[in-house]
Design a protein around this motif. Structure first.
Motif, short mmCIF file in Angstrom:
data_model
loop_
_atom_site.label_atom_id
_atom_site.label_comp_id
_atom_site.label_asym_id
_atom_site.label_seq_id
_atom_site.Cartn_x
_atom_site.Cartn_y
_atom_site.Cartn_z
N GLU A 354 50.98 -20.38 -9.11
CA GLU A 354 51.25 -19.86 -10.48
C GLU A 354 52.55 -20.39 -10.80
O GLU A 354 52.41 -20.42 -12.09
CB GLU A 354 51.54 -18.18 -9.90
CG GLU A 354 51.67 -17.45 -11.32
CD GLU A 354 51.53 -15.84 -11.34
OE1 GLU A 354 52.66 -15.16 -11.60
OE2 GLU A 354 50.77 -15.57 -10.57
N GLY A 518 37.61 -9.90 -18.12
CA GLY A 518 38.39 -10.76 -17.50
C GLY A 518 37.85 -11.62 -16.63
O GLY A 518 38.28 -12.66 -15.89
N GLU A 543 39.04 -11.78 -9.58
CA GLU A 543 38.58 -11.73 -11.03
C GLU A 543 37.71 -10.30 -11.14
O GLU A 543 38.08 -9.73 -12.17
CB GLU A 543 37.39 -12.77 -11.09
CG GLU A 543 38.04 -14.21 -11.44
CD GLU A 543 36.95 -15.30 -11.33
OE1 GLU A 543 37.32 -16.34 -11.85
OE2 GLU A 543 35.74 -14.94 -10.99
N ASN A 546 40.71 -7.68 -11.58
CA ASN A 546 41.11 -7.76 -12.86
C ASN A 546 40.40 -7.17 -13.78
O ASN A 546 40.74 -6.41 -14.66
CB ASN A 546 41.41 -9.45 -13.18
CG ASN A 546 41.92 -9.57 -14.42
OD1 ASN A 546 42.82 -8.76 -14.79
ND2 ASN A 546 41.43 -10.48 -15.28
N LYS A 557 43.66 -5.38 -21.13
CA LYS A 557 43.39 -6.49 -20.09
C LYS A 557 44.84 -7.08 -19.77
O LYS A 557 45.44 -7.35 -20.91
CB LYS A 557 42.48 -7.30 -20.67
CG LYS A 557 42.26 -8.74 -19.80
CD LYS A 557 41.22 -9.58 -19.97
CE LYS A 557 41.57 -10.33 -21.18
NZ LYS A 557 40.50 -11.37 -21.60
N ARG A 558 45.34 -7.39 -18.65
CA ARG A 558 46.39 -8.04 -18.58
C ARG A 558 46.11 -9.13 -17.39
O ARG A 558 45.13 -9.30 -16.67
CB ARG A 558 47.45 -7.17 -17.99
CG ARG A 558 47.87 -6.22 -18.83
CD ARG A 558 48.93 -5.19 -18.09
NE ARG A 558 49.64 -4.34 -18.98
CZ ARG A 558 49.31 -3.19 -19.46
NH1 ARG A 558 48.18 -2.72 -18.96
NH2 ARG A 558 49.83 -2.40 -20.34
N THR A 559 46.98 -10.30 -17.65
CA THR A 559 46.61 -11.30 -16.42
C THR A 559 47.30 -10.83 -15.03
O THR A 559 48.49 -10.65 -15.37
CB THR A 559 47.15 -12.57 -17.16
OG1 THR A 559 46.90 -12.84 -18.38
CG2 THR A 559 47.12 -13.97 -16.22
N HIS A 561 49.18 -11.30 -11.83
CA HIS A 561 50.19 -12.38 -11.42
C HIS A 561 50.79 -11.75 -10.36
O HIS A 561 50.79 -10.72 -9.70
CB HIS A 561 51.18 -12.20 -12.61
CG HIS A 561 52.03 -11.08 -12.77
ND1 HIS A 561 51.29 -10.02 -13.70
CD2 HIS A 561 53.28 -10.80 -12.60
CE1 HIS A 561 52.03 -9.24 -13.54
NE2 HIS A 561 53.36 -9.40 -13.16
N ASP A 580 51.28 -9.18 -20.83
CA ASP A 580 50.46 -9.95 -22.15
C ASP A 580 49.34 -9.04 -22.46
O ASP A 580 48.47 -9.38 -22.70
CB ASP A 580 50.18 -11.21 -21.54
CG ASP A 580 49.53 -11.30 -20.32
OD1 ASP A 580 49.42 -10.14 -19.58
OD2 ASP A 580 48.64 -12.13 -19.81
#
Length: 803
Positions: A354, A518, A543, A546, A557-559, A561, A580
């Motif tokens: 990351e 996602g 995935e 998410n 929806k969020r990334t 991390h 985000d």
């Protein structure tokens, strides 16, 4: 003859008349004056004309007399000038400013030189270990790069290494005074012209950077670095500077200094290095991790050849004949450092990847001394590891499990299990291994249908088998149920109603929603054929978690991390995660999808083991089982946490997936068995002590709450149930036919009607729709929604065969 007029008289007279007439015009008069030179004694000037007035003052003095006087000492803005030129500085002013700046620069440089001291080197010459902490910021999770360093005396470092590094890094090393003016100018021009940033570093400057200051990129930092280089060049012998540099520089593979580098790359001491090996170690210095021949052999070989060529052409330390005899050396296998051992190795590598995706340099991560706070919650992570470690002892050796837990409100990864030991297996089963999604994919069809206006109470034919233009679909065990609504179809994971819904709605909508929530567009097996509802696509557990987080968060929806923040060695901030979140689903869609997804975890759902183990805590989720039991999954969530669990079994060569081998109490390896049990154990421990939050009730399309329906009467809990408890996770042993690809677990232990009566009632025959609640009047068809009441329209085109 005397009375005659002489020849020419009349002509002369007429000419005089013409001349007189012509003289009346200014142009003719001027021409006449130019042709006729007037007599001095008869010349007269017309009074009052400036051109005829005698000059009593010289021209230059006249200008000086009329020149405006400056209004200030610098004459700026300039007096007597207008427009642009009034503000344009005179050459005198420019010269004065230049002189002042010149002397100011000399004075500043002298002050900076006098005040810049060469500090004492740290114990590890400022190359510091980067440490990663759990989310509390205090508990150490792991460290990047073990600092392996062995200091060699100057006379023990071989000459071929010294010659190679001088030729490659600084061919004027023995002549310059610590800095290279030519290199400074070249780097400055390159930087100002927009090229890649250069530092014009000599070996002495690199030594200062590695031994004292650490890496600097600002111009102020570079100026101080240059001053220190000049001072050190005056204090130390060139050979001593070179030896310290070679004992300090990072060569990759956790090796600091030439001795450890020789051991890491060739398994020998530095004193035993030949010319080719010395040149290779020097070649990787600019970016050790990127230029390691084990990672990038072509680039390493090109840089190795460059070092050889410079030794021949720049410094002459090798002859052409000697160089031609050299061949590219082979390196030994790199053994990973112990910091990646065990389950935490997967977390550490996830953090590294990351950071690299965020623009961090791989070598900086190892040596920058960063403090990294991860999102991993130690309690949740420890619970996850313990749950998997405590699986039954007869679990096959090649049985693999991957899990991810995500906070849906932030996208933070709270726990991740990628395998038992990273040093033994580098593939992360949570973020890299892919499994067919099975019926977990029905959640995407459900969401797509709700977005399109379908109701949770729309009715669908659950008979089995059913054929849609050549595509035959069966329920698990070929169990046939009459007409059911979407809630019932979701509770028991019936295939035929969801297949019909996907055909009626359009399978491309299921695909689009999966991507929107996602999943990657490049997910293997992800297409827009009607069979996509049965989970032919193969996402990773990260995935899937998410995507389900998007529902759990109310449609945002969020990334996902794993890095929360990064702090530099000096305490300043280097990086901090920024939310985000993006709304991709209507909130009403997410709420109603959650209402439906609570059905599988109810006391009679396909994942009833979750309800039993979590003591009735509200949980939403979905089971998934691929064809021939090659993978089994469960993805679920509470308002606080989402967890995805996937299980598969690779063959000995790792090229194919074998059917899961039953173990422990699970005779049929379905998503409602081992994965659901693992999920429940992880969540029970992770949520211990947290409030038991409920989900919102069903809403209409405008987000308004619907009138609350009376709660269904479920079968009593095990402690009070009069009948023998059903096996919650065991399913009929019959393997689903190949046409059911992928298939799902059986809805109930016995083929009873989809709506069971209460324990005190007699069983009834299956009805075309769910039996009404005891306290409610039977529902009539007029109360049902307009979409999906009847059997779905058959597809007009032949759908693709399931994969």
């Amino acid at each position: 003859m005397s009375d005659k007029t002489p020849k020419g008289t009349s002509r002369t007279r007429s000419s005089g008349k013409r001349a007189a007439r012509a003289a009346t015009t200014p142009a003719a008069a001027s021409l006449s004056r130019s042709r006729t030179k007037p007599r001095p004694e008869t010349t007269t000037r017309t009074p009052g004309r400036p051109s005829d007035a005698p000059s009593s003052t010289p021209r230059g003095n006249r200008r000086a007399k009329n020149k405006p006087k400056p209004t200030n000492l610098l004459n700026y803005p300039r007096a007597g000038r207008e427009g642009f030129w009034r503000w344009w500085p005179s050459w005198r002013l420019l010269s004065a400013v230049f002189v002042l700046l010149f002397f100011a620069g000399i004075g500043f440089g002298a002050w900076l030189y006098a005040t810049t001291d060469v500090p004492e080197p740290t114990d590890i010459a400022v190359a510091q270990t980067t440490r990663v902490y759990y989310s509390d910021g205090k508990t150490l999770l792991g460290e990047f790069s073990d600092l392996n360093r062995t200091i060699l005396p100057a006379d023990e470092i071989p000459d071929n290494v010294k010659e190679a590094v001088v030729a490659s890094e600084d061919s004027t090393f023995y002549e310059n005074r610590g800095i290279s003016p030519k290199g400074i100018v070249r780097a400055l021009v390159n930087n100002l012209s927009g090229g890649s940033r250069q530092g014009a570093s000599t070996i002495t400057q690199q030594y200062v950077e590695n031994y004292y200051t650490g890496k600097v990129t600002s111009y102020t930092g570079k100026v101080r670095e240059m001053i220190m280089a000049v001072k050190i060049d005056q204090e130390l012998d060139k050979n001593e500077i070179l030896s310290r540099y070679l004992n300090t520089i990072y060569f990759g593979r956790s090796a600091y200094g030439i001795e450890e580098a020789a051991q890491a790359y060739f398994g020998k001491s530095a004193s035993e290095l030949d010319d080719a090996e010395a040149a290779l170690l020097v070649a990787v210095i600019p970016a050790p991790s990127a230029y390691d021949p084990a990672k990038n052999p072509e680039k390493a070989k090109a840089l190795w050849q460059r070092v050889i060529d410079r030794e021949v052409n720049e410094t002459g330390t090798l002859t052409k004949e000697e160089a031609d005899k050299l061949s590219f050396p082979e390196t030994i296998e790199y053994k990973r450092q112990s910091s990646l051992r065990g389950t935490n190795g997967y977390l550490m590598m996830a953090v590294r990847k990351e950071l690299e995706a965020r623009g961090f340099d791989e070598d900086d991560i190892d040596t920058g001394g960063y403090t990294i706070v991860s999102t991993i919650d130690k309690h949740t992570q420890d619970s996850t590891v313990e749950v998997i470690a405590n699986l039954p002892e007869d679990r096959p050796e090649n049985n693999r499990v991957g899990t991810v837990s995500i906070d849906p409100s932030t996208g933070a990864i709270r726990a991740l299990y990628g395998g038992e030991d990273y040093l033994k297996q580098q593939r992360n089963d949570a973020t890299q291994s892919r499994m067919q999604a099975g019926s977990t994919f029905k959640a995407f069809t459900l969401v797509a249908a709700l977005e399109e206006g379908y109701s949770l109470h729309s009715n669908w034919d659950a008979s089995s088998p059913r054929t849609f233009k050549g595509w035959t679909v069966k329920n698990f065990n070929n169990a046939s149920r009459g007409t059911v609504d979407l809630l019932t179809a979701t509770r028991h994971s019936y295939n035929t109603p969801y297949a019909a819904l996907n055909v009626d709605m359009g399978a491309e909508k299921t695909r689009d929603v999966a991507i929107k929530m996602g999943l990657s567009e490049k997910t293997p097996g992800l297409d827009d054929s009607p069979s996509n509802v049965l989970g032919s696509a193969s996402p990773t557990m990260l995935e899937l978690a998410n995507a389900y987080s998007t529902i759990a968060s109310g449609g945002i929806k969020r990334t996902p991390h794993i890095v929360e923040k990064v702090t530099n060695a000096d305490g300043s901030s280097k990086y901090a995660y920024k939310d985000d979140g993006e709304r991709v689903l209507k909130e009403s869609t997410a709420i109603n999808a959650t209402v439906a997804l609570q059905e599988p975890t109810s006391s009679r759902g396909s994942a009833r083991i979750v309800n039993e183990k979590m003591d009735g805590r509200p949980v939403a989720g979905k089971t998934g089982t691929s064809s021939s039991f090659r993978s089994a999954l469960f993805v679920g969530y509470t308002p606080q946490l989402v967890t995805a669990v996937g299980m598969f079994q690779p063959s000995a060569d790792g090229r194919t997936e074998e059917p899961l081998t039953p173990f422990g109490p699970w005779e049929d390896m379905t998503g409602g068995g081992a994965p659901a049990s693992i999920f429940a154990d992880i969540m029970t421990s992770a949520l211990d002590g947290q409030d038991e939050l409920d989900f919102p009730g069903e809403v209409d399309s405008e987000g308004k709450k619907k009138r609350k329906r009376k709660k269904r009467t479920h079968a009593p809990r095990r402690t009070t149930q009069p009948e023998a408890p059903a096996q919650p996770s065991e399913q009929p042993s019959e393997e689903p036919p190949a046409t059911e690809e992928p298939s799902e677990e059986a809805p109930e232990p016995a083929p009873e009607p989809s709506e069971q009566p209460t324990p005190s009632s007699k069983p009834e025959k299956p009805k075309p729709e769910p039996e009404p609640e005891p306290s409610e009047k039977p529902k009539t068809p007029k109360m049902q929604p307009t979409r999906g009441n009847d059997k779905p329209v058959e597809p007009t085109a032949t759908p693709k065969e399931p994969r």
